[in-house]
Enzyme design. Structure first.
Site, short mmCIF file in Angstrom:
data_model
loop_
_atom_site.label_atom_id
_atom_site.label_comp_id
_atom_site.label_asym_id
_atom_site.label_seq_id
_atom_site.Cartn_x
_atom_site.Cartn_y
_atom_site.Cartn_z
N SER A 1 3.05 -0.75 11.49
CA SER A 1 2.98 -0.21 10.12
C SER A 1 1.53 0.15 9.82
O SER A 1 0.64 -0.70 9.98
CB SER A 1 3.43 -1.26 9.10
OG SER A 1 4.81 -1.21 8.89
N CYS B 1 6.31 -10.92 2.00
CA CYS B 1 7.72 -10.58 1.76
C CYS B 1 8.51 -11.77 1.26
O CYS B 1 9.57 -11.60 0.69
CB CYS B 1 8.36 -10.07 3.04
SG CYS B 1 7.31 -8.93 3.91
#
Ligand code: PLP
Length: 390
Positions: A198, A322
């Site tokens: 990412s 997260c």
């Protein structure tokens, strides 16, 4: 604000930001509209970024696919391999300390009939390669093990795992989201079949990622997750996010300039000061190979939530971004055989190329003051000091 939460996301590099601007302003055409000049310019920018990325990773540009980030790549690989390889088997091997993107997707696949083996880790966060070998069976279609853990920074021996998988003719996918820019990385000499990254973890923009699928050695088949137009060889439909792709290409081309030794030295200096200047604290995973920027530290009987509320002006995390809304203790520390108490009293500090020694000194001073004041007011700490509690 002193930012030590770089495993959650990083500051965009100014050069990356500048490289994206023309594609947000004047060169805004759709990269698939190659009938006109503006579209061809956008298309060229996308393909140049792909070439930069392929060159840095030492792979062929046809093996690079653009996605919205690692969560999407992980979903695409796990679901796509499961769908395409059902005639061979339904067994997937992963590890208990993987990112939730892998674990949650595996749980979803279990509902569809997949058999998932979650390999345990030892106290140092490592998996037993003999255990991995033992668990591979004729039904195994995929092994998915991350390269570096986002919470502890602990590194798995992915080259060894890749070789085991190759010798057993099983696909190997590695979530390498935390490795790029923190570890020497060369896919040319490795046997990894599939991996993902990412951009926002290496000073690029958010919402864009790379999926590498090796094409040379064997025909790997993955069903598309997002169907639409013909983009990305029909593997991932949707209009190209040209500014983000250009920014990611720039971010990756800047990586060789990152001084990994400097980050490692600063991290070691930080840990050294913490261990020597604050009583009863310990680095989780200290005895394992780790990426250069990460320290996960247990401060005995100091709840990370309380410490983080008091430590104003410093951005750190009690685990993965997260799951930081979760009240549950870190699944990673629990898998490493630490109890809930230790998991609730651990904080992750993750550095970047922008972290300075002054930042580190200020963080250590704040931690010393705040931990002392929390412990001074804590009956649990008093009981521990008088030997009534472990
Ligand atoms: N895998 C790992 C190891 C990560 O650290 C992250 C992000 O925290 C992801 C996957 C998901 O990446 P993204 O949120 O960019 O989709």
């Amino acid at each position: 604000m002193i930012y030590l939460d770089n495993n959650a996301t990083t500051r965009i590099d100014d050069l990356v930001f500048d490289s994206m601007l023309p594609f947000l302003k004047e060169d805004y055409a759709n990269a698939s509209s190659t009938q006109h000049k503006m579209g061809r310019r956008a298309n060229q920018a996308v393909e140049e970024a792909r070439l930069h990325i392929a060159a840095t990773l030492q792979v062929n540009s046809k093996e690079i696919f653009f996605t919205s980030g690692s969560t999407e790549s992980i979903n695409m690989v796990l679901r796509g391999v499961y769908e395409r390889y059902q005639s061979i088997g339904n067994h997937i091997i992963t590890c208990q300390t993987e990112h939730k993107a892998v674990l949650t997707t595996c749980a979803e696949l279990e509902k569809k009939g997949a058999k998932i083996t979650y390999l345990p880790v030892d106290k140092n966060g490592g998996i037993d390669l003999e255990e991995l070998k033992k668990n591979i069976n004729p039904e195994t279609i995929l092994v998915t093990i991350m390269s570096a853990n986002n919470e502890t920074g602990i590194v798995h021996p992915i080259q060894d795992i890749a070789e085991i998988c190759k010798s057993r003719n099983v696909l190997f996918f590695s979530d390498c989201t935390q490795s790029l820019g923190k570890q020497f990385f060369n896919l040319e000499t490795s046997e990894i079949d599939i991996c993902c990254f990412s951009a926002h973890k290496f000073h690029g923009p958010k919402g864009i990622g790379i999926l590498f699928i090796r094409r040379k050695s064997r025909p790997i088949q993955i069903a598309a997750l997002i169907t639409g137009g013909n983009q990305e060889n029909q593997l991932r439909g949707g209009t190209y996010n040209v500014p983000a792709i250009v920014g990611m290409g720039k971010a990756i081309s800047l990586l060789p300039q990152t001084d990994l030794n400097a980050i490692a030295n600063l991290r070691d200096y930080f840990e050294d000061r913490i261990i020597h200047e604050i009583e009863d604290c310990e680095v989780n995973g200290a005895h394992s190979p780790r990426i250069v920027n990460t320290s996960n530290i247990h401060f005995k009987h100091v709840r990370s939530s309380e410490l983080m509320t008091r430590t104003i002006g410093i951005a750190v995390s009690s685990g993965s971004a997260c799951v930081s809304g979760d009240r549950d203790p870190s699944h990673v520390l629990r898998a490493m055989h630490y109890n809930d108490e230790r998991a609730f009293c651990s904080v992750r500090f993750s550095l970047s190329k922008y972290t300075t020694k002054t930042n580190i000194d200020q963080v250590v001073e704040q931690l010393k003051t705040n931990i002392k004041s929390i412990r001074d007011q804590s009956p649990v700490w008093q009981m521990y000091k008088s030997g009534l509690l472990e």
